[in-house]
Design a protein around this motif. Sequence first.
Motif: not given
Length: 117
Positions: A88-95, A111-117
């Motif tokens: 559920e933390d998968t998203a584009v993160y912006y500062c 910046t893209q963060v993808t959490v997946s197995s």
Amino acid sequence: QVQLVESGGGLVQPGGSLRLSCAASGSIFSVYDMGWYRQAPGKQRELVAGITRGGSTNYADSVKGRFTISRDNAKNTFYLQMNSLEPEDTAVYYCNAKRLELGLSSWGQGTQVTVSS
């Protein structure tokens, strides 16, 4: 106006960790309040964590105890340490850097963060 560049995103397995960095230039970094936001597909951008120029922090309920925001004014950089990552933390993160009293707000490119197995 401050310019921001994020780094540190990527693909990580559930339960893993990442550290995002946001480097600032073009203005006096220490007088800005900083924040990390994220936007998942089909959802609105939301605040993940914030840190004021005085060092006070706040977090979204969904990340409390897992994420830590910090800043290093000497390096003009602030960070988001993300532990125990979930899909559920998968998203584009912006500062973001802002000075509300002056109506100033700057965004990084994301910046893209993808959490997946």
